[in-house]
Design a protein around this motif. Structure first.
Motif, PDB file in Angstrom:
ATOM      1  N   ASP A  78       0.804  -1.229   0.000  1.00 58.43           N
ATOM      2  CA  ASP A  78       0.000   0.000   0.000  1.00 58.43           C
ATOM      3  C   ASP A  78       0.837   1.279   0.000  1.00 58.43           C
ATOM      4  OD1 ASP A  78       1.041   0.027   2.538  1.00 58.43           O
ATOM      5  OD2 ASP A  78      -0.885  -0.095   3.586  1.00 58.43           O
ATOM      6  N   GLY A  79       2.168   1.099  -0.075  1.00 57.74           N
ATOM      7  CA  GLY A  79       3.054   2.261  -0.129  1.00 57.74           C
ATOM      8  C   GLY A  79       3.519   2.747   1.233  1.00 57.74           C
ATOM      9  N   SER A  80       3.066   2.085   2.302  1.00 56.12           N
ATOM     10  CA  SER A  80       3.476   2.515   3.654  1.00 56.12           C
ATOM     11  C   SER A  80       4.866   1.972   3.981  1.00 56.12           C
ATOM     12  CB  SER A  80       2.478   2.010   4.695  1.00 56.12           C
ATOM     13  OG  SER A  80       2.446   0.585   4.681  1.00 56.12           O
ATOM     14  N   THR A  81       5.657   2.781   4.683  1.00 56.78           N
ATOM     15  CA  THR A  81       6.979   2.324   5.116  1.00 56.78           C
ATOM     16  C   THR A  81       6.843   1.544   6.421  1.00 56.78           C
ATOM     17  OG1 THR A  81       7.359   4.378   6.338  1.00 56.78           O
ATOM     18  CG2 THR A  81       8.119   4.315   4.043  1.00 56.78           C
ATOM     19  N   PHE A  82       7.841   0.719   6.745  1.00 55.09           N
ATOM     20  CA  PHE A  82       7.743  -0.086   7.972  1.00 55.09           C
ATOM     21  C   PHE A  82       9.050  -0.186   8.752  1.00 55.09           C
ATOM     22  CE2 PHE A  82       8.464  -2.996   4.384  1.00 55.09           C
ATOM     23  CZ  PHE A  82       9.596  -3.683   4.784  1.00 55.09           C
ATOM     24  N   MET A  83      10.181   0.171   8.151  1.00 47.83           N
ATOM     25  CA  MET A  83      11.464  -0.041   8.838  1.00 47.83           C
ATOM     26  C   MET A  83      11.607   0.798  10.105  1.00 47.83           C
ATOM     27  SD  MET A  83      13.221  -2.541   7.790  1.00 47.83           S
ATOM     28  CE  MET A  83      14.590  -2.195   8.896  1.00 47.83           C
ATOM     29  N   GLU A  84      10.842   1.927  10.190  1.00 49.81           N
ATOM     30  CA  GLU A  84      10.926   2.759  11.395  1.00 49.81           C
ATOM     31  C   GLU A  84      10.463   2.000  12.643  1.00 49.81           C
ATOM     32  OE1 GLU A  84       7.016   3.616   9.280  1.00 49.81           O
ATOM     33  OE2 GLU A  84       9.119   3.417   8.696  1.00 49.81           O
ATOM     34  N   LYS A  85       9.687   0.928  12.444  1.00 48.64           N
ATOM     35  CA  LYS A  85       9.221   0.114  13.585  1.00 48.64           C
ATOM     36  C   LYS A  85      10.321  -0.816  14.107  1.00 48.64           C
ATOM     37  CE  LYS A  85       5.641  -1.471  11.161  1.00 48.64           C
ATOM     38  NZ  LYS A  85       4.429  -2.212  10.788  1.00 48.64           N
ATOM     39  N   TYR A  86      11.378  -1.001  13.313  1.00 50.17           N
ATOM     40  CA  TYR A  86      12.377  -2.012  13.640  1.00 50.17           C
ATOM     41  C   TYR A  86      13.771  -1.456  13.956  1.00 50.17           C
ATOM     42  CZ  TYR A  86       8.793  -5.065  11.672  1.00 50.17           C
ATOM     43  OH  TYR A  86       7.601  -5.710  11.419  1.00 50.17           O
TER      44      TYR A  86
END
Length: 528
Positions: free
Chosen positions: A277-285
């Motif tokens: 969906d174009g959302s980023t996720f690495m900031e959670k890790y």
């Protein structure tokens, strides 16, 4: 029976650079020596050839040895040997200069200085590269150099079967036997199907990795752990096999083997990991986001895919100009367009983790010597202590040239002190026959890949590891019976080697009770 001063198995960066140095040294001294270079397919086929990103070295005044050392220690989860890290980092620039002197081209800026890239885990721009096919360029220049020497015999389509030790003279050899010695190697000539004996005063294993024990790997088909398995059977010591590096970003192409690599350099150049969906996720890790070390990024992607029930994530470089993409990543751009009809300047790249590199291997000292006299190992098949629990990007080609050089120094120093014993027998396959059903070998190999991928992957548990061990034991027993009865074939031997290294990976993973770097066991969290 052929007799050589030096036998080298493997034609990647480690094997080739070692051969160049040995050949050049004795040629300059006008001392006649015989060198054999053995490779299981064509000369160019090696893990080196497929290395896209580059080779790390402190090259710029803004950078420092201290920073490269610290980056390596951090990436390796502080399991790296500090002394080894210092050796490799400090000797890097000199080894790079030698590669350049052999004709290796690295990308330069308009002012003539090197175009240094930055990759995950690095605190500075220090990666020398040639577009997105650095390994191929290094392989090309080294092969040209090797072929210029008259004292090197090149054996392509020769498959190394077993190391020759005192065992073949009828002596009992165990891991505790003192004074173990290597006298060469038994090799299958694939063209004649005859097994030949190569006696050697010095043997170097530079046989690369083990990727084919997994269903999804960026390694070529030849990466079946041959050197590690041969050394282990000869009672060499092996360490760190639980630390399997999964590259976070291989191109998502179900069923394709080997997987096509989307280089770390793409993220270093600004590529961002995203969900569909174009959302980023690495900031959670990790605060380093898409440029965190590979173990962290691979686990993050694995977690996102499981959480969202998706088959892949995406790498977005649409914000980078097409001109820049074509300038830095022409091979990746053209491959995606040709294979998937995907214009990566307009669409996100579907990516998944794939087995990429082994941080463990045959234990060697700082001169690439194993615990078996006259046997050296360099490159991915060796365990130097550099990588610890996780390899820092672009440190692998570097390790290979540094340790090939150190193996050269020590083996040249010891030249003339080794003696080959009399009475080494030729290979004995009396009472064996050609296997009637090769489908048995094929199916066992598929089953092994499935076991390793499902139970000994990025995230592990005690139950999965126990299941993998039990299932592999059944395959081992079936294969041993077949091996004893059959004449040697390459698939039969490759499966034998894959079983050996898979066993070592599982055994070391079970023994590792801490989550360090690439080894992540959910049960360790609950216990600690």
């Amino acid at each position: 029976m052929a007799s050589y001063d030096f036998v080298v198995v493997g034609s990647g960066i480690a094997g080739l650079s070692y051969v160049v140095k040995v050949a050049e040294h004795f040629q300059s001294l006008k001392v006649p020596v015989k060198i054999a270079l053995i490779t299981k397919t064509i000369a160019e086929e090696s893990n080196t050839k497929y290395a896209q990103g580059g080779i790390a070295a402190v090259w710029d005044q803004t950078d420092s040895y201290e920073k490269h050392i610290q980056d390596t220690m951090v990436a390796g989860d502080f399991l790296s040997d500090q002394k080894v890290v210092e050796i490799v980092v400090k000797e890097a620039p000199e080894r790079l200069k030698e590669l350049i002197s052999y004709g290796t081209q690295f990308d330069r800026k308009e002012d003539g200085s090197f175009d240094l890239a930055k990759e995950g885990g690095h605190s500075d721009n220090r990666i020398l590269h040639y577009k997105d096919s650095t390994g191929n360029e290094i392989e090309r220049s080294l092969l040209e150099k090797v072929k210029s020497f008259s004292n090197v015999d090149f054996f392509t389509h020769y498959f190394a079967i077993d190391l020759i030790t005192q065992h073949h003279l009828g002596e009992k050899v165990t891991k505790d036997t003192p004074g173990k010695k290597c006298f060469g190697i038994y090799v299958l000539n694939k063209k004649t199907q005859k097994i030949e004996t190569f006696l050697a005063k010095t043997t170097l294993l530079a046989t690369g990795g083990i990727g084919q024990i997994y269903q999804s790997t960026t390694n070529p088909k030849i990466a079946t752990g041959d050197g590690i398995a041969m050394a282990y059977r000869a009672k060499a010591f092996v360490q760190g096999m639980e630390f399997i590096q999964f590259h976070p970003t291989s191109l998502y192409q179900p069923g394709k083997k080997p997987s096509f690599l989307i280089s770390e350099a793409v993220r270093g150049h600004g590529g961002i990991l995203k969900n569909a969906d174009g959302s980023t996720f690495m900031e959670k890790y990790d605060e380093r986001l898409s440029l965190a070390p590979r173990d962290i990024v691979a686990r993050a992607i694995d977690s996102e895919m499981k959480k969202n029930g998706t088959d892949c994530v995406y790498l977005d470089i649409r914000h980078i100009s097409k001109e820049e993409i074509l300038g830095h990543f022409p091979m990746i751009y053209n491959y995606c367009l040709k294979e998937l009809g995907l214009d990566i300047s307009q669409e996100m790249i579907p990516v998944v983790p794939a087995q990429h590199y082994l941080c463990g291997g045959i234990i060697v000292n700082e001169f690439a010597q194993t615990n078996i006299q006259n046997l050296y190992a360099a490159g991915e098949c060796s365990h130097t202590g550099l990588h610890g629990a996780n390899r820092l990007a672009s440190n692998s080609l570097l390790e290979a040239i540094v340790y090939a050089h150190r193996a050269f120094l020590k083996s040249v120093e010891e030249f003339g002190t080794q003696e080959l014993p009399l009475g080494i027998p030729d290979w004995n396959d009396e009472g064996t026959r050609h296997p009637e059903e090769l489908v048995l070998v094929t199916e066992m190999a598929k089953e092994l890949e499935s076991i390793m991928s499902n139970y000994v992957g990025i995230v592990r548990t005690d139950r999965r590891l126990k299941r993998a061990y039990d299932r592999l034991e059944l395959i081992y027993l079936e294969h041993e019976e077949l091996y004893r009865q059959s004449k040697i074939t390459v698939p039969l031997c490759e499966l034998r080697n894959m079983i050996n290294v898979a066993y070592l990976v599982i055994k070391h993973a079970i023994a590792q009770k801490e989550n360090k770097g690439l080894h992540f066991n959910l049960d360790n969290i609950h216990q600690n």
